[in-house]
Scaffold this motif. Structure first.
Motif, short mmCIF file in Angstrom:
data_model
loop_
_atom_site.label_atom_id
_atom_site.label_comp_id
_atom_site.label_asym_id
_atom_site.label_seq_id
_atom_site.Cartn_x
_atom_site.Cartn_y
_atom_site.Cartn_z
N HIS A 85 0.91 -1.23 -0.19
CA HIS A 85 -0.05 0.04 -0.13
C HIS A 85 0.80 1.17 -0.01
CE1 HIS A 85 -3.64 -2.39 0.43
NE2 HIS A 85 -3.17 -2.95 1.62
N ASP A 86 0.54 2.07 -1.02
CA ASP A 86 1.51 3.31 -1.39
C ASP A 86 0.51 4.49 -1.14
OD1 ASP A 86 3.42 5.02 -1.92
OD2 ASP A 86 3.58 4.68 -3.99
N ASP A 87 0.05 4.68 0.13
CA ASP A 87 -0.96 5.81 0.34
C ASP A 87 -0.77 6.25 1.83
OD1 ASP A 87 -3.88 6.26 1.57
OD2 ASP A 87 -3.89 6.15 -0.61
N LYS A 88 -0.98 7.74 1.77
CA LYS A 88 -0.40 8.35 2.81
C LYS A 88 -1.53 7.91 3.78
CE LYS A 88 -3.23 12.57 2.00
NZ LYS A 88 -2.85 14.04 1.68
N GLU A 89 -2.80 7.85 3.82
CA GLU A 89 -3.70 7.25 4.82
C GLU A 89 -3.27 5.93 5.56
OE1 GLU A 89 -6.28 8.94 5.98
OE2 GLU A 89 -5.66 10.52 4.58
N TYR A 90 -2.80 5.15 4.75
CA TYR A 90 -1.94 4.10 5.41
C TYR A 90 -0.84 4.28 6.28
CZ TYR A 90 -4.91 0.41 2.98
OH TYR A 90 -5.82 -0.18 2.48
N ILE A 91 -0.06 5.18 5.65
CA ILE A 91 1.10 5.52 6.26
C ILE A 91 0.74 6.38 7.76
CG2 ILE A 91 3.27 7.08 6.33
CD1 ILE A 91 2.92 6.89 3.21
N PHE A 92 -0.15 7.18 7.74
CA PHE A 92 -0.60 7.91 9.01
C PHE A 92 -0.98 6.84 10.03
CE2 PHE A 92 -1.16 11.91 6.42
CZ PHE A 92 -0.27 12.81 7.46
N ARG A 93 -1.96 5.83 9.67
CA ARG A 93 -2.43 4.80 10.55
C ARG A 93 -1.37 4.15 11.13
NH1 ARG A 93 -7.26 2.13 7.33
NH2 ARG A 93 -7.65 1.21 9.49
N VAL A 94 -0.29 3.56 10.26
CA VAL A 94 0.65 2.86 10.87
C VAL A 94 1.36 3.41 11.76
CG1 VAL A 94 2.69 1.94 10.40
CG2 VAL A 94 0.91 1.28 8.82
N LEU A 95 1.93 4.59 11.47
CA LEU A 95 2.74 5.43 12.55
C LEU A 95 1.82 5.84 13.59
CD1 LEU A 95 4.26 8.07 10.03
CD2 LEU A 95 5.27 5.75 10.98
N GLN A 96 0.68 6.06 13.65
CA GLN A 96 0.05 6.25 14.77
C GLN A 96 -0.27 5.23 15.64
OE1 GLN A 96 -3.81 7.90 13.31
NE2 GLN A 96 -3.10 9.91 13.29
N ALA A 97 -0.26 3.93 14.95
CA ALA A 97 -0.38 2.61 15.76
C ALA A 97 0.98 2.37 16.36
CB ALA A 97 -0.68 1.50 14.75
#
Length: 217
Positions: A85-97
């Motif tokens: 997944h190359d998407d900023k929404e995934y990136i934000f969610r992963v970092l928040q996790a």
């Protein structure tokens, strides 16, 4: 020796990453897992230094849920999300996790090796495009006036609830003022605390003070 656990629902992926990691002189795969449930169990049992985590591992817990749970159970473990997944929404969610790294499955082999060494050393690792996406998002939020310094990811309603809670209003008082249910306010409060990585009311008040949300006029 950097001790690594690999979590991916595809056996061929687990095998390939295992061979890559074990070919390095300073790291070793100590276990693999095929889903979120198994990686949580093995990580809590074996206490690795780094977990390489796929996001999509059906059925049961996905990689995002497993990442969040592991950071609560084993906060010292560094987690790298390896995904398509190359998407900023995934990136934000992963970092928040709580993940320390984010890398694409299309990356070069040695990029993963570098990522493992980087997070083991206490730093974060993002593939170049991910860094660009985060910076662009930060600048967009500043330009739109949503945030002043990029640290807040709150909606206008969440800012309103945060401000009232920080001023000492109870959940019931906030609910009555905003014509919402107490349950809705409690949900907003939980989301606010999660987004801002806050744990206590004093931390919430300190945040509100720092960001100009304590205007008592």
């Amino acid at each position: 020796m950097i001790r690594v656990i690999i979590a991916d629902d595809h056996a061929i992926v687990r095998s390939g990453i295992t061979m890559l990691i074990n070919s390095q002189g300073d790291m070793k795969v100590i276990a693999t897992a095929m889903d979120g449930e198994e990686v949580v169990q093995k990580t809590t049992e074996l206490k690795p230094d780094v977990v390489v985590m796929d996001l999509n591992m059906p059925p049961g817990k996905n990689g995002l849920f497993a990442t969040k749970q592991l950071k609560e159970l084993c906060p010292e473990v560094h987690i790298i999300v390896l995904t398509m997944h190359d998407d900023k929404e995934y990136i934000f969610r992963v970092l928040q996790a709580g993940a320390s790294g984010y890398i694409l499955k299309s990356a070069e082999d040695m990029d993963l090796v570098t990522a493992i060494r980087t997070v083991f050393g206490g730093e974060a690792y993002l593939y170049p495009k991910a860094t660009k996406l985060l910076i662009e998002s930060y600048l967009d939020q500043i330009a739109s006036g949503l945030v002043e310094d990029g640290t807040a990811l709150l909606t206008s309603r969440e800012e309103e609830v945060l401000s009232m809670l920080a001023k000492g209003y109870s959940n019931k008082e906030v609910a009555e003022t905003l014509y919402l249910s107490v349950k809705t306010i409690e949900a907003h409060k939980s989301k606010i605390m999660e987004k801002l990585n806050l744990r206590t009311r004093p931390e919430l008040v300190k945040y509100a003070l720092k960001h100009g949300l304590l205007d008592f006029e």
